[in-house]
Design a protein around this motif. Structure first.
Motif, short mmCIF file in Angstrom:
data_model
loop_
_atom_site.label_atom_id
_atom_site.label_comp_id
_atom_site.label_asym_id
_atom_site.label_seq_id
_atom_site.Cartn_x
_atom_site.Cartn_y
_atom_site.Cartn_z
N THR A 340 65.32 -30.58 -10.14
CA THR A 340 64.20 -29.65 -10.18
C THR A 340 63.23 -30.07 -11.28
O THR A 340 63.63 -30.38 -12.39
N ILE A 341 61.93 -30.08 -10.95
CA ILE A 341 60.89 -30.41 -11.92
C ILE A 341 60.45 -29.13 -12.62
O ILE A 341 60.25 -28.10 -11.98
N VAL A 342 60.29 -29.19 -13.92
CA VAL A 342 59.85 -28.03 -14.69
C VAL A 342 58.66 -28.43 -15.56
O VAL A 342 58.72 -29.42 -16.31
N LEU A 343 57.59 -27.68 -15.45
CA LEU A 343 56.45 -27.75 -16.37
C LEU A 343 56.44 -26.45 -17.15
O LEU A 343 56.61 -25.37 -16.56
N ALA A 344 56.24 -26.52 -18.45
CA ALA A 344 56.27 -25.30 -19.26
C ALA A 344 55.19 -25.34 -20.33
O ALA A 344 54.87 -26.40 -20.88
N THR A 345 54.65 -24.16 -20.62
CA THR A 345 53.73 -24.00 -21.74
C THR A 345 54.29 -22.94 -22.68
O THR A 345 54.89 -21.96 -22.24
N ILE A 346 54.11 -23.16 -23.97
CA ILE A 346 54.51 -22.23 -25.01
C ILE A 346 53.26 -21.86 -25.79
O ILE A 346 52.67 -22.72 -26.46
N ASP A 347 52.84 -20.62 -25.70
CA ASP A 347 51.65 -20.21 -26.44
C ASP A 347 51.93 -20.23 -27.93
O ASP A 347 53.07 -20.02 -28.38
#
Length: 414
Positions: A340-347
């Motif tokens: 599974t591909i995961v893209l994530a952002t952390i503010d």
């Protein structure tokens, strides 16, 4: 050729509006109980912090999840050190076997300029995306979108990896989801097809350094080549010389034309190869970190990051000091053991979400199940967005999106 279709967002209107109007999509949240040892909880701050997760299925095999850890806004002076948070993390998970579409990297109309992530999502007809590679960025730069490191788009290498040991690259098949992590190795040369004479190419699609460099400028760079002192050889779509300048660089290119530019002592080397009847071929070697050839097909894309976060399930992020290693907004890309591909952002840099250090980012990657993960461009660039607007909260002035060099975009379709 890179995508050239300037499209309106291919996002169902209801979805686009709900995401734009409410960063946390309406769904039933799940909360980790205070003090629980749930492995799903983010390893940030004290163990007793409340945590909620809200997930929305955007398309078959594509899920957006918003994680909020901590409930009390931070004092501005405590953002860099607090263990109470809060933290806001948005994750986009893509299951290649189930999803109908492809993950692409796109830079928009040309490499030299910058665009917002929303504009890049709309440019590809995509559903949602994040910012990707490090780029020149500075507002005073003549070519602010110029990638700083690897850039592969639809199987064509349009920016070579740097020699910076911190650069970590991700090369992936946008259809199957196969991903290769590590520092890509590259070399290039321009070869006279008649005589076999060669000249080393130092870079692709960058203004050559003043001390001496030879660079290949492709049509994707922009309508004009980089300007300045030095030499320039303009080639037609077959690679044959159509005009030369041995004292200055910078010219408008017609459709299909490319150029070779040289500065300093490399001007003489270029003159020795590029005569008026010469036809040149750009030969490139693209290999993974251990020297295996990386086949580039129309489904291949590559982006650059700074520092590996996890490798084979282990946290490998380096220990460092300075602002880059401190708490900042972060964007990361990785894969699970199942593919599974995961893209994530952390503010970050806000009282509503304080951001993460490199070490904390690696811990988050591991807790999300990412056996391999890379830290992409972050800070003011950190954005997850649809064509209608951001899903996360960018940290720039007024929380507006910073124009970036490229983006990773999920494009629905077969």
């Amino acid at each position: 050729m890179i995508l050239r279709r300037l499209l309106c967002a291919a996002v169902p209107a209801g979805l686009a509006l709900s995401i734009a109007a409410a960063p946390a999509p309406a769904a039933t949240p799940t909360a980790s109980s205070p003090g629980s040892a749930a492995t799903d909880a983010l390893p940030l701050g004290v163990a007793t912090l409340p945590e909620t997760r809200t997930s929305t299925t955007l398309a078959r095999g594509v899920t957006l999840t918003r994680i909020v850890r901590g409930a009390t806004p931070a004092a501005p002076e405590d953002i860099a050190t607090t263990d109470e948070g809060p933290w806001v993390v948005n994750t986009l998970t893509i299951e290649p076997a189930a999803a109908r579409g492809r993950l692409v990297a796109t830079y928009g109309p040309d490499l030299a300029r910058t665009e917002s992530v929303s504009d890049l999502v709309g440019f590809t007809g995509g559903l949602i995306g994040t910012n990707a590679s490090f780029f020149t960025f500075t507002a005073s730069a003549q070519y602010p979108g110029d990638p700083v490191g690897l850039g592969v788009f639809e199987g064509t290498l349009l920016s070579e990896p740097t020699t910076d040991p911190a650069e970590e690259d991700v090369v992936f098949d946008g259809q199957s989801g196969r991903m290769v992590f590590g520092k890509v190795q590259w070399s290039g040369s321009a070869v006279d097809r008649r005589t076999g004479a060669t000249v080393t190419i130092n870079a692709v699609n960058h203004p050559p350094g003043a001390t001496g460099e030879t660079d290949w400028i492709t049509p994707e760079f922009g309508a004009r080549t980089p300007s300045g002192p030095g030499a320039e050889v303009v080639l037609d779509r077959r690679g044959c010389v159509v005009r030369t300048s041995w004292t200055t660089r910078g010219t408008a290119l017609s459709a299909g034309q490319s150029a070779v530019q040289a500065t300093g002592p490399e001007v003489t080397a270029l003159q020795a190869v590029a005569g008026p009847t010469t036809c040149l071929t750009l030969r490139q070697s693209v290999e993974d970190a251990v020297g295996n050839r990386l086949p580039l097909t129309p489904k291949t894309y590559g982006v650059n990051g700074r520092y590996r976060l996890t490798e084979d399930g282990r946290v490998v992020a380096p220990v460092g000091t300075g602002s880059f290693f401190g708490r900042n907004p972060r964007t990361l890309m990785g894969r699970t053991a199942e593919g599974t591909i995961v893209l994530a952002t952390i503010d970050g840099r806000m009282t509503s979400s304080v951001g993460t250090t490199i070490a904390e980012t690696a811990a988050v990657a591991r807790s999300l199940g990412l056996v391999d993960a890379v830290n992409l461009d972050g800070g003011g660039s950190t954005t997850m967005a649809t064509a209608a607007g951001p899903v996360n909260t960018p940290s720039g002035s007024g929380n507006v999106q910073r124009p970036v060099g490229d983006a990773l975009v999920w494009v629905p379709g077969r």
